[in-house]
Design a protein around this motif. Structure first.
Motif, PDB file in Angstrom:
ATOM      1  N   ILE A  73       0.830  -1.218   0.000  1.00  0.00           N
ATOM      2  CA  ILE A  73       0.000   0.000   0.000  1.00  0.00           C
ATOM      3  C   ILE A  73       0.868   1.274   0.000  1.00  0.00           C
ATOM      4  CG2 ILE A  73      -2.086  -1.003   1.033  1.00  0.00           C
ATOM      5  CD1 ILE A  73      -1.090   0.119   3.769  1.00  0.00           C
ATOM      6  N   ALA A  74       2.147   1.113  -0.416  1.00  0.00           N
ATOM      7  CA  ALA A  74       3.072   2.255  -0.340  1.00  0.00           C
ATOM      8  C   ALA A  74       3.500   2.725  -1.730  1.00  0.00           C
ATOM      9  CB  ALA A  74       4.309   1.843   0.459  1.00  0.00           C
ATOM     10  N   ILE A  75       3.670   4.032  -1.886  1.00  0.00           N
ATOM     11  CA  ILE A  75       4.147   4.585  -3.169  1.00  0.00           C
ATOM     12  C   ILE A  75       5.515   5.233  -2.949  1.00  0.00           C
ATOM     13  CG2 ILE A  75       3.714   6.289  -4.990  1.00  0.00           C
ATOM     14  CD1 ILE A  75       0.754   6.114  -4.363  1.00  0.00           C
ATOM     15  N   SER A  99      14.272   5.906  -1.584  1.00  0.00           N
ATOM     16  CA  SER A  99      13.005   6.634  -1.619  1.00  0.00           C
ATOM     17  C   SER A  99      12.408   6.674  -0.226  1.00  0.00           C
ATOM     18  CB  SER A  99      11.991   5.899  -2.500  1.00  0.00           C
ATOM     19  OG  SER A  99      12.374   5.917  -3.843  1.00  0.00           O
ATOM     20  N   ILE A 100      11.536   7.659  -0.024  1.00  0.00           N
ATOM     21  CA  ILE A 100      10.617   7.570   1.100  1.00  0.00           C
ATOM     22  C   ILE A 100       9.281   7.108   0.509  1.00  0.00           C
ATOM     23  CG2 ILE A 100      11.832   9.268   2.487  1.00  0.00           C
ATOM     24  CD1 ILE A 100       9.767  11.364   1.681  1.00  0.00           C
ATOM     25  N   TYR A 101       8.344   6.676   1.358  1.00  0.00           N
ATOM     26  CA  TYR A 101       7.130   6.035   0.828  1.00  0.00           C
ATOM     27  C   TYR A 101       5.876   6.692   1.374  1.00  0.00           C
ATOM     28  CZ  TYR A 101      10.177   2.443  -1.002  1.00  0.00           C
ATOM     29  OH  TYR A 101      11.152   1.801  -1.718  1.00  0.00           O
ATOM     30  N   SER A 102       4.983   7.046   0.454  1.00  0.00           N
ATOM     31  CA  SER A 102       3.708   7.637   0.855  1.00  0.00           C
ATOM     32  C   SER A 102       2.704   6.524   1.154  1.00  0.00           C
ATOM     33  CB  SER A 102       3.194   8.512  -0.295  1.00  0.00           C
ATOM     34  OG  SER A 102       1.906   8.999   0.000  1.00  0.00           O
ATOM     35  N   ILE A 103       2.109   6.593   2.347  1.00  0.00           N
ATOM     36  CA  ILE A 103       1.139   5.576   2.760  1.00  0.00           C
ATOM     37  C   ILE A 103      -0.046   6.267   3.409  1.00  0.00           C
ATOM     38  CG2 ILE A 103       0.758   3.523   4.195  1.00  0.00           C
ATOM     39  CD1 ILE A 103       3.653   2.944   4.151  1.00  0.00           C
ATOM     40  N   LYS A 205       3.844  11.139  -9.887  1.00  0.00           N
ATOM     41  CA  LYS A 205       3.399  10.254  -8.818  1.00  0.00           C
ATOM     42  C   LYS A 205       4.525   9.938  -7.822  1.00  0.00           C
ATOM     43  CE  LYS A 205       2.175   5.375  -8.563  1.00  0.00           C
ATOM     44  NZ  LYS A 205       1.985   4.151  -9.361  1.00  0.00           N
ATOM     45  N   ASN A 206       5.768   9.899  -8.312  1.00  0.00           N
ATOM     46  CA  ASN A 206       6.861   9.470  -7.444  1.00  0.00           C
ATOM     47  C   ASN A 206       7.646  10.636  -6.845  1.00  0.00           C
ATOM     48  OD1 ASN A 206       6.836   6.991  -9.795  1.00  0.00           O
ATOM     49  ND2 ASN A 206       6.587   6.482  -7.622  1.00  0.00           N
ATOM     50  N   SER A 207       6.955  11.749  -6.661  1.00  0.00           N
ATOM     51  CA  SER A 207       7.585  12.915  -6.024  1.00  0.00           C
ATOM     52  C   SER A 207       6.802  13.340  -4.794  1.00  0.00           C
ATOM     53  CB  SER A 207       7.606  14.121  -6.972  1.00  0.00           C
ATOM     54  OG  SER A 207       8.424  13.872  -8.074  1.00  0.00           O
ATOM     55  N   PHE A 208       7.542  13.906  -3.855  1.00  0.00           N
ATOM     56  CA  PHE A 208       6.935  14.619  -2.723  1.00  0.00           C
ATOM     57  C   PHE A 208       6.863  16.073  -3.193  1.00  0.00           C
ATOM     58  CE2 PHE A 208       6.812  17.047   1.069  1.00  0.00           C
ATOM     59  CZ  PHE A 208       6.528  16.237   2.155  1.00  0.00           C
ATOM     60  N   HIS A 209       5.667  16.592  -3.415  1.00  0.00           N
ATOM     61  CA  HIS A 209       5.516  17.929  -4.003  1.00  0.00           C
ATOM     62  C   HIS A 209       5.514  19.002  -2.913  1.00  0.00           C
ATOM     63  CE1 HIS A 209       4.594  16.510  -8.111  1.00  0.00           C
ATOM     64  NE2 HIS A 209       4.235  15.423  -7.451  1.00  0.00           N
ATOM     65  N   ILE A 210       6.298  20.055  -3.153  1.00  0.00           N
ATOM     66  CA  ILE A 210       6.342  21.182  -2.196  1.00  0.00           C
ATOM     67  C   ILE A 210       6.170  22.489  -2.946  1.00  0.00           C
ATOM     68  CG2 ILE A 210       7.644  22.354  -0.359  1.00  0.00           C
ATOM     69  CD1 ILE A 210       9.486  20.112  -0.132  1.00  0.00           C
ATOM     70  N   ALA A 220       2.163  17.991  -1.151  1.00  0.00           N
ATOM     71  CA  ALA A 220       1.206  16.995  -1.657  1.00  0.00           C
ATOM     72  C   ALA A 220       1.889  15.642  -1.756  1.00  0.00           C
ATOM     73  CB  ALA A 220       0.675  17.413  -3.019  1.00  0.00           C
ATOM     74  N   LEU A 221       1.217  14.606  -1.224  1.00  0.00           N
ATOM     75  CA  LEU A 221       1.738  13.239  -1.281  1.00  0.00           C
ATOM     76  C   LEU A 221       0.753  12.368  -2.059  1.00  0.00           C
ATOM     77  CD1 LEU A 221       3.176  14.395   1.411  1.00  0.00           C
ATOM     78  CD2 LEU A 221       3.413  11.996   2.032  1.00  0.00           C
ATOM     79  N   PRO A 222       1.297  11.453  -2.890  1.00  0.00           N
ATOM     80  CA  PRO A 222       0.432  10.637  -3.754  1.00  0.00           C
ATOM     81  C   PRO A 222      -0.321   9.549  -2.995  1.00  0.00           C
ATOM     82  CG  PRO A 222       2.708   9.920  -3.942  1.00  0.00           C
ATOM     83  CD  PRO A 222       2.717  11.129  -3.053  1.00  0.00           C
ATOM     84  N   ASN A 223      -1.527   9.236  -3.487  1.00  0.00           N
ATOM     85  CA  ASN A 223      -2.301   8.097  -2.984  1.00  0.00           C
ATOM     86  C   ASN A 223      -2.430   7.045  -4.085  1.00  0.00           C
ATOM     87  OD1 ASN A 223      -2.998   9.270  -0.417  1.00  0.00           O
ATOM     88  ND2 ASN A 223      -4.349  10.650  -1.549  1.00  0.00           N
ATOM     89  N   LEU A 224      -2.721   5.818  -3.675  1.00  0.00           N
ATOM     90  CA  LEU A 224      -2.819   4.716  -4.644  1.00  0.00           C
ATOM     91  C   LEU A 224      -3.943   4.914  -5.658  1.00  0.00           C
ATOM     92  CD1 LEU A 224      -2.357   1.551  -2.381  1.00  0.00           C
ATOM     93  CD2 LEU A 224      -0.747   2.423  -4.093  1.00  0.00           C
ATOM     94  N   ASP A 225      -5.009   5.641  -5.267  1.00  0.00           N
ATOM     95  CA  ASP A 225      -6.154   5.793  -6.173  1.00  0.00           C
ATOM     96  C   ASP A 225      -5.966   6.911  -7.196  1.00  0.00           C
ATOM     97  OD1 ASP A 225      -6.387   8.142  -4.767  1.00  0.00           O
ATOM     98  OD2 ASP A 225      -8.360   7.726  -3.925  1.00  0.00           O
TER      99      ASP A 225
END
Ligand code: FAD
Length: 445
Positions: A73-75, A99-103, A205-210, A220-225
């Protein structure tokens, strides 16, 4: 390995549920109490608060064999996407492959509760803990603070009940218990970037947006949906503040002027802005964290920090790794386990609190500052060449499991060196030269 005990954990959050898995592994009976309903039974609201998981978190999950369940469940986010008013920059977080992972917090918590239940822990939802008797680890449970309470005695109690812990509240009334709590004059509000019609992401999708804007920032952090969860951090009062943004028109004008590339991707901006709450940010420190061999605090209950390093949950998971190290070392001697655990963790909890506080400046101002970006480039190029001589601070915190206190101390030392390097004449054109490399080598000696 240990004599089985009857242990209660207060709080079925991320830290409480992972701790339950560890304590089951050590052979104990584990009961977890939470005042909230079972989040697995609640209709999902559709909104998803997300967290960044990094090395320390994964290490604690992998050591009990649940990391791969969580990876589903991690991006991965391998870089920052820095949205300036007129351009977009990218900055890698670490080395190739790091990477760090968005969950999503909700998905993670549901999964952790399932995993803890599978490991044999028993959950008691909608059970409010109002107090604990420290001497004999008895929980006092009831509907209301002044109503009838039921008493449940255990061999040991863990307070994993978050920043406003009731278990800590009781410990605070002990002699020689130190405690401090400090709110930032800044709050946060969540907003949402929905997915495209084909469920793809509207931003990388694979960035931590600032969106760094000095005294405030949007992330902004990505979600799986396909959606992103955005968080706006902003002062409560003043020119660019929540107090200023009082109606639809002001909010829309503010975003159009200051965050122009978000207008097309946040369709329900004003609606969400006024619907979603503005939440506070607190740093809480205390000591001691344990009471004899009976009661221990863990996670946010003993070290709540501001979220700018993305380490709160990671630090709480690392508490569990360290506690388990002590369990393996000291067997049935819980008094020593507890005292070694708090001794080992306290300086590191203080260090990550400090680093997190400072990182707001890095995220909100420095990522928009050319000199700082140059410093990062110099550091990266030097550490690529001499990885044994230079690990950047962000990597020490995020991609290693060396103590936070060490990262803070070495980070300060490296920063002093870098301040000298960026003062070199013509540094903008010679940043990648032998001269700069030699300067750093000499300063390191
Ligand atoms: C905006 C924001 C962003 C963040 N981002 C990150 C990130 O990117 N990475 C990261 O690592 N960390 C992040 N964090 C920090 C992270 O959320 C916390 O460190 C983590 O949730 C702490 O977990 P916990 O289990 O200790 O406490 P909590 O998650 O607070 O859980 C406490 C539990 O105890 C229960 N409880 C409380 N009181 C009682 C009571 N009296 N009786 C019974 N039950 C009770 C609650 O219902 C809850 O379930 C962020 C925090 C914020 C605010």
């Amino acid at each position: 390995m240990q004599t089985p005990k009857k242990i209660a954990i207060v709080g079925s959050g991320l830290v409480g549920s992972l701790l339950a898995i560890y304590l089951r592994k050590a052979g104990h009976t584990v009961h977890i109490y939470d005042r909230s309903p079972d989040i697995r039974q609640i209709q999902f609201s559709g909104r998803s608060i997300n967290l960044a998981m990094s090395n320390r978190g994964w290490k604690a999950l992998d050591a009990v064999g649940v990391g791969d369940d969580v990876r589903t469940i991690a991006i991965p986010m391998d870089k920052r996407a820095i949205h300036l008013v007129d351009k977009l920059n990218f900055q890698n977080y670490g080395q190739e492959g790091e990477s760090i992972y968005s969950i999503s917090r909700g998905s993670l918590n549901r999964k952790m509760i399932d995993l803890a239940e599978n490991a044999g822990a028993e959950f008691f939802f909608e059970h409010k803990i109002w107090d604990v008797t420290l001497d004999d680890a008895t929980l006092h449970i009831g509907e209301t603070e002044r109503g009838a309470w039921e008493d449940k005695k255990y061999d040991m109690v863990f307070g994993a009940d978050g920043a406003f812990s009731r278990i800590r509240h009781r410990m605070q009334r002990q002699n020689m218990f130190n405690y401090s709590q400090e709110f930032l004059n800044m709050g946060y509000k969540e907003l949402n970037i929905p997915a495209n019609a084909d469920a793809s992401h509207k931003l990388d999708k694979n960035s931590f947006h600032i969106w760094p804007r000095g005294e405030y920032m949007l992330i902004a952090l990505p979600n799986l949906d396909g959606s992103f969860t955005c968080t706006l951090f902003m002062p409560f009062e003043g020119e660019n503040s929540f107090a200023f943004l009082t109606d639809r028109k002001l909010v829309e004008e503010f975003f159009e002027k200051n965050l122009p590339d978000t207008i097309d991707v946040i369709p329900k901006l004003a609606e969400d802005f006024f619907k979603n709450p503005t939440s506070t940010l607190v740093t809480m420190k205390c000591f001691p964290w344990t009471y004899h061999d009976k009661v221990a605090l863990i996670g946010d209950a003993c070290h709540a920090i501001v979220p700018f390093y993305g380490q709160g949950m990671n630090a709480g998971f690392e508490d569990i790794s360290v506690l388990y190290e002590m369990i393996e070392k000291y067997g049935d001697d819980w008094k020593t386990i507890f005292s070694e655990y708090e001794k080992s963790r306290k300086p590191n909890a203080d260090a990550i609190a400090e680093l997190s506080y400072r990182n707001f400046m890095e995220m909100s101002s420095k990522t928009a500052d050319e000199k700082f970006l140059l410093q990062k480039k110099i550091e990266k190029s030097f550490s690529d060449k001499y990885p044994e001589k230079w690990i950047p601070l962000y990597s020490r915190v995020t991609f290693s499991d060396r103590p936070y206190a060490e990262a803070l101390a070495i980070g300060d030392y490296q920063n002093a060196i870098m301040e000298e390097v960026v003062r070199m004449e013509n540094i903008e054109s010679i940043w990648d030269s032998k001269e700069v490399e030699n300067k750093i080598l000499s300063l390191l000696e």
